[in-house]
Design an enzyme around this catalytic site. Sequence first.
Site, PDB file in Angstrom:
ATOM      1  CG  ASP A 151      -9.199 -81.919  29.234  1.00 39.60           C
ATOM      2  OD1 ASP A 151      -9.306 -80.860  29.878  1.00 39.60           O
ATOM      3  OD2 ASP A 151      -8.518 -82.015  28.189  1.00 39.60           O
ATOM      4  CE1 TYR A 154      -8.646 -65.853  34.854  1.00 37.97           C
ATOM      5  CE2 TYR A 154      -8.489 -63.558  35.559  1.00 37.97           C
ATOM      6  CZ  TYR A 154      -8.948 -64.850  35.764  1.00 37.97           C
ATOM      7  OH  TYR A 154      -9.706 -65.134  36.855  1.00 37.97           O
ATOM      8  N   GLY A 191      -9.406 -77.404  42.813  1.00 39.62           N
ATOM      9  CA  GLY A 191      -9.127 -76.003  43.100  1.00 39.62           C
ATOM     10  C   GLY A 191      -9.482 -75.604  44.519  1.00 39.62           C
ATOM     11  CD  GLN A 192      -7.838 -70.334  45.994  1.00 43.46           C
ATOM     12  OE1 GLN A 192      -7.512 -70.075  47.156  1.00 43.46           O
ATOM     13  NE2 GLN A 192      -7.440 -69.571  44.991  1.00 43.46           N
ATOM     14  CB  THR A 251     -12.306 -62.773  37.353  1.00 45.17           C
ATOM     15  OG1 THR A 251     -11.209 -61.975  37.810  1.00 45.17           O
ATOM     16  CG2 THR A 251     -12.394 -62.616  35.841  1.00 45.17           C
ATOM     17  CG  ASP A 252     -10.927 -58.671  40.130  1.00 43.84           C
ATOM     18  OD1 ASP A 252     -10.789 -59.902  39.975  1.00 43.84           O
ATOM     19  OD2 ASP A 252     -10.004 -57.943  40.529  1.00 43.84           O
ATOM     20  CE1 TYR A 291      -4.067 -71.857  30.765  1.00 43.28           C
ATOM     21  CE2 TYR A 291      -4.130 -69.573  31.490  1.00 43.28           C
ATOM     22  CZ  TYR A 291      -3.449 -70.631  30.919  1.00 43.28           C
ATOM     23  OH  TYR A 291      -2.148 -70.476  30.503  1.00 43.28           O
ATOM     24  CB  THR A 292      -6.742 -68.876  37.691  1.00 44.03           C
ATOM     25  OG1 THR A 292      -5.944 -69.961  38.207  1.00 44.03           O
ATOM     26  CG2 THR A 292      -8.215 -69.218  37.829  1.00 44.03           C
TER      27      THR A 292
END
Length: 295
Positions: free
Chosen positions: A32, A121, A10-11, A97-98, A57-58
Amino acid sequence: MSIIVLGANGQLARHLLGTVPSAEFWGRETLDVADAEALEARLVEAAPRAIINAAAYTAVDRAESEPVEAWRVNVEAPAAAARAARRLDAALVHVSTDYVFDGSANTPYAEDAPTCPLGVYGASKLAGELAVRTICPRHWILRTSWVFSEYGHNFMKTVLRLAESGNPLRIVADQLGRPTYAGHLAELIAALDPAGDSPQLPYGTWHATGGEIASWHGFAQRIVARAAALGLLAEAPEVIPISTADYPAPARRPAYSVLAPSAAIAALDGTTFDWNTGLERALAALAGAAEAVTP
């Protein structure tokens, strides 16, 4: 082994390679993460002093039709990492996350603001937070928002790809938040010294973001303007503001997902969350890469 990073492809993990180079990075080719039982066993066997969970999972819209997969990655995997960390008396860094908020506020959300996710999500990320908070005493939950980078798939790179045509871009203007450069988040995680004996930030839930509040439309305008100035685009296309109603999607988005930056993070030396600075770094990296491949 001192530190293990989950989500090597990921980034955020790509930036952690530079800020925490001594860590071992586990990606899909290693394990995994959705296999919670195997993940916990492998982590206990490896016995790190700290675990950084950069896996998630985004796919916000796809999560509406894949709730089981989203739950496995965003809830069961963090819970497994938290159980392993507790067994090892290790520290756990978990990125959230927001989207745990519903966006009905009109002032920035503090860390203790009531949560109320709008979709699968956000609900899965909130459940992952609860698992980490309940299971592992030594944890940092870092909520962040609108993450972008020169690496991976993100809004900035999508805008640049669409802008190459020169055609006008239609971008939502009635959703507000704070963009976050993944490189800044990686620098914060390194500054925490999660495997050290003297944490640089108390354990708990923090908001790791900052800079000016923007809409997706305003962010896109800044992206194309700066990209054109750096020669990544022949010219900056027009960016047309539209409403959320003009861009229907399977998942509802919070209209106001502005996180209040945590003062304790802002006080740490060597950390910043000025997304304009991050945008310059990301675009400069892309410009440099483009020059490197140009005959």
